[in-house]
Design a protein around this motif. Structure first.
Motif, short mmCIF file in Angstrom:
data_model
loop_
_atom_site.label_atom_id
_atom_site.label_comp_id
_atom_site.label_asym_id
_atom_site.label_seq_id
_atom_site.Cartn_x
_atom_site.Cartn_y
_atom_site.Cartn_z
N ALA A 139 -35.08 -49.74 -44.29
CA ALA A 139 -34.01 -50.71 -44.48
C ALA A 139 -32.69 -50.20 -43.90
N LYS A 140 -32.44 -48.90 -44.06
CA LYS A 140 -31.23 -48.31 -43.48
C LYS A 140 -31.25 -48.39 -41.96
N ALA A 141 -32.41 -48.09 -41.38
CA ALA A 141 -32.51 -48.14 -39.92
C ALA A 141 -32.29 -49.56 -39.40
N ILE A 142 -32.87 -50.53 -40.07
CA ILE A 142 -32.69 -51.93 -39.67
C ILE A 142 -31.23 -52.33 -39.76
N ALA A 143 -30.60 -51.99 -40.87
CA ALA A 143 -29.19 -52.35 -41.06
C ALA A 143 -28.31 -51.67 -40.02
N ASP A 144 -28.62 -50.41 -39.71
CA ASP A 144 -27.81 -49.67 -38.75
C ASP A 144 -27.92 -50.28 -37.35
N LEU A 145 -29.12 -50.68 -36.96
CA LEU A 145 -29.29 -51.31 -35.66
C LEU A 145 -28.57 -52.66 -35.60
N GLN A 146 -28.65 -53.40 -36.67
CA GLN A 146 -27.98 -54.70 -36.69
C GLN A 146 -26.46 -54.54 -36.63
N GLU A 147 -25.94 -53.58 -37.38
CA GLU A 147 -24.49 -53.36 -37.39
C GLU A 147 -23.99 -52.83 -36.06
N PRO B 197 -29.89 -37.60 -35.41
CA PRO B 197 -29.77 -38.92 -34.79
C PRO B 197 -30.18 -38.88 -33.32
N SER B 198 -30.82 -39.93 -32.84
CA SER B 198 -31.20 -40.00 -31.44
C SER B 198 -29.97 -40.14 -30.57
N PRO B 199 -29.96 -39.49 -29.40
CA PRO B 199 -28.85 -39.70 -28.46
C PRO B 199 -28.85 -41.09 -27.83
N ASN B 200 -29.96 -41.81 -28.00
CA ASN B 200 -30.06 -43.17 -27.46
C ASN B 200 -29.63 -44.17 -28.53
N PRO B 201 -28.61 -44.98 -28.27
CA PRO B 201 -28.07 -45.86 -29.31
C PRO B 201 -29.05 -46.94 -29.78
N TRP B 202 -30.13 -47.16 -29.03
CA TRP B 202 -31.08 -48.22 -29.38
C TRP B 202 -32.28 -47.70 -30.16
N VAL B 203 -32.32 -46.41 -30.47
CA VAL B 203 -33.44 -45.81 -31.19
C VAL B 203 -33.00 -45.42 -32.60
N ARG B 204 -33.85 -45.77 -33.58
CA ARG B 204 -33.68 -45.26 -34.94
C ARG B 204 -35.03 -44.70 -35.40
N ALA B 205 -35.00 -43.43 -35.82
CA ALA B 205 -36.22 -42.77 -36.29
C ALA B 205 -36.18 -42.64 -37.80
N ILE B 206 -37.24 -43.09 -38.45
CA ILE B 206 -37.33 -42.99 -39.91
C ILE B 206 -38.28 -41.86 -40.29
N PRO B 207 -38.10 -41.24 -41.47
CA PRO B 207 -39.05 -40.22 -41.91
C PRO B 207 -40.45 -40.83 -42.01
#
Length: 426
Positions: A188-196, A152-162
């Motif tokens: 879809a997981k990354a989108i949901a995680d950012l929204q949550e 996981p990125s240390p930055n809460p606003w970043v989501r990296a997908i494979p």
């Protein structure tokens, strides 16, 4: 101590040790012409790597435009200048109707940061989605996306997908539609995680051909479907065309090859053929929202010099009809290298678009062989051909010559390639 050793020692003192250099034995390059580079001893090398001089080193049209404009006028951006306006109009017109206005900068890093901030202002969200093996620049903000891997990125606003690929699929045995769905599920997981998390989705940023990921063959349908998912979540789609654009693939833009429509397009290195020039292009509404919310300017951007050189590069690509050359020679080069997969078990895959080809070097059981890739590029250098290694495992030989690269250049390279693979196998 040789002259090169002495220069290297001086460089380490002047620049500080650790400034990157290519090859085990660095080259002292003093001159360029077309697709060729020459060292301090006069030896010629075929440039198979540099996308900065996209229309060739020391291109006469670009050199003349640069000298003429610098000898006439070069100032900052707070004056009217017709050439600046004309260049931005020409650049925007190379895209679809969704691209209307341009912000000029000096580097891809800066242009990508502008794009990310633009998306945040437009959406009111902070979250950025990228791939887990990407690179988009060096600033603190843009650098937060670089080569994150599966942690996981240390930055809460970043989501990296494979990153989506067919050679090493995300799950064994997956192909076709099922493989595409598996990668879209990760998005879809990354989108949901950012929204949550409350960050929301501001944008997804991707190199259109996933160059730093190793030019993977992307599962059919992934890119347009991924773009649609991001937009449905309220985000924008940023196409980083610094490597993929300006005819590199045989079309103007990489996103044309991989089949999606971006909201924001970033371009850089090839635009100025060596002069610092980059751009963030989008709709007028997106650009004007960014301008209204910032006091952004760049002392050296939107200058008459940038415009003169930028238009000279566009003229070269268009008037020399370089895109068909890229498509034809690039396809022949890729096909020739693909035929060599069966000759050597160390060549795992050959991928790419136009004059951007990657050759994946492997060991047993498709294990990435970074050491071998480095030996290949160093041996090719000794034979007079300059390449590099890249990809998620740094095991992909990266072949990316200037756009005027010819059939004769390709024939010479293939001889050197065959000699290199044979010597390293001995």
């Amino acid at each position: 101590m040789t002259a090169t050793d002495d220069l290297l020692a001086r460089r380490n003192r002047a620049l500080g040790a650790g400034a990157p250099l290519f090859y085990e034995h660095p080259l002292h390059i003093v001159r360029g012409e077309g697709v060729y580079l020459f060292d301090s001893n006069g030896r010629r090398y075929v440039d198979m790597y540099n996308n900065v001089p996209c229309v060739g080193h020391a291109n006469p049209r670009v050199v003349e435009a640069m000298a003429r404009q610098q000898g006439t006028l070069n100032v900052h951006s707070r004056y009217l200048h017709e050439s600046v306006v004309t260049f931005c109009e020409r650049l925007a017109a190379l895209h679809g109707p969704q691209i209307e206005s341009v912000i000029l900068t000096c580097s891809g890093t800066e242009a990508n940061e502008v794009a990310m901030r633009m998306a945040r202002f437009a959406t009111g969200k902070r979250g950025i989605i990228c791939t887990d093996a990407t690179y988009h620049g060096n600033s603190e903000m843009v650098g937060a996306l670089s080569r994150l891997g599966r942690a996981p990125s240390p930055n809460p606003w970043v989501r990296a997908i494979p990153f989506p690929e067919t050679y090493r699929p995300i799950a064994p045995g997956l192909t076709g539609e099922a493989l595409c769905e598996a990668y879209l599920a990760e998005l879809a997981k990354a989108i949901a995680d950012l929204q949550e998390s409350g960050e929301g989705v501001a944008a997804m940023i991707l190199c259109s051909i996933l160059a730093n990921e190793g030019l993977p063959d992307i599962p059919d349908g992934f890119m347009p479907r991924a773009a649609a998912m991001v937009r449905e979540a309220g985000g924008l789609v940023i196409a980083d065309e610094v490597q993929a654009g300006y005819g590199r693939t045989g079309q103007w833009w990489g996103y044309e090859v991989t089949g999606f429509t971006p909201d924001i397009v970033v371009t850089g290195k090839p635009m100025g053929n060596g002069l610092p020039l980059a751009a963030t292009a989008a709709s007028r509404a997106l650009v004007e929202t960014f301008r209204a919310k910032t006091r952004y300017f760049n002392t050296f951007a939107s200058s008459p010099l940038q415009a003169a050189v930028g238009m000279a590069v566009l003229d070269e690509i268009e008037q020399r009809d370089l895109l068909p050359n890229v498509a034809r020679v690039g396809a022949a080069l890729k096909d020739a290298l693909a035929q060599r997969k069966g000759v050597s078990a160390t060549i795992g895959d050959v991928r790419g678009h136009g004059l951007f080809v990657g050759v994946e070097m492997i060991g047993a059981d498709k294990a990435p062989d970074t050491v071998l890739a480095k030996r290949v590029i160093n041996t090719l250098k000794d034979k007079g051909f300059l390449t590099s290694n890249a990809g998620a495992f740094a095991n992909v030989v990266k072949i990316r010559p200037p756009l005027p690269f010819s059939d004769a250049d390709m024939a010479e390279f293939l001889v050197a390639w065959d000699e290199t693979i044979a010597e390293l196998a001995a």
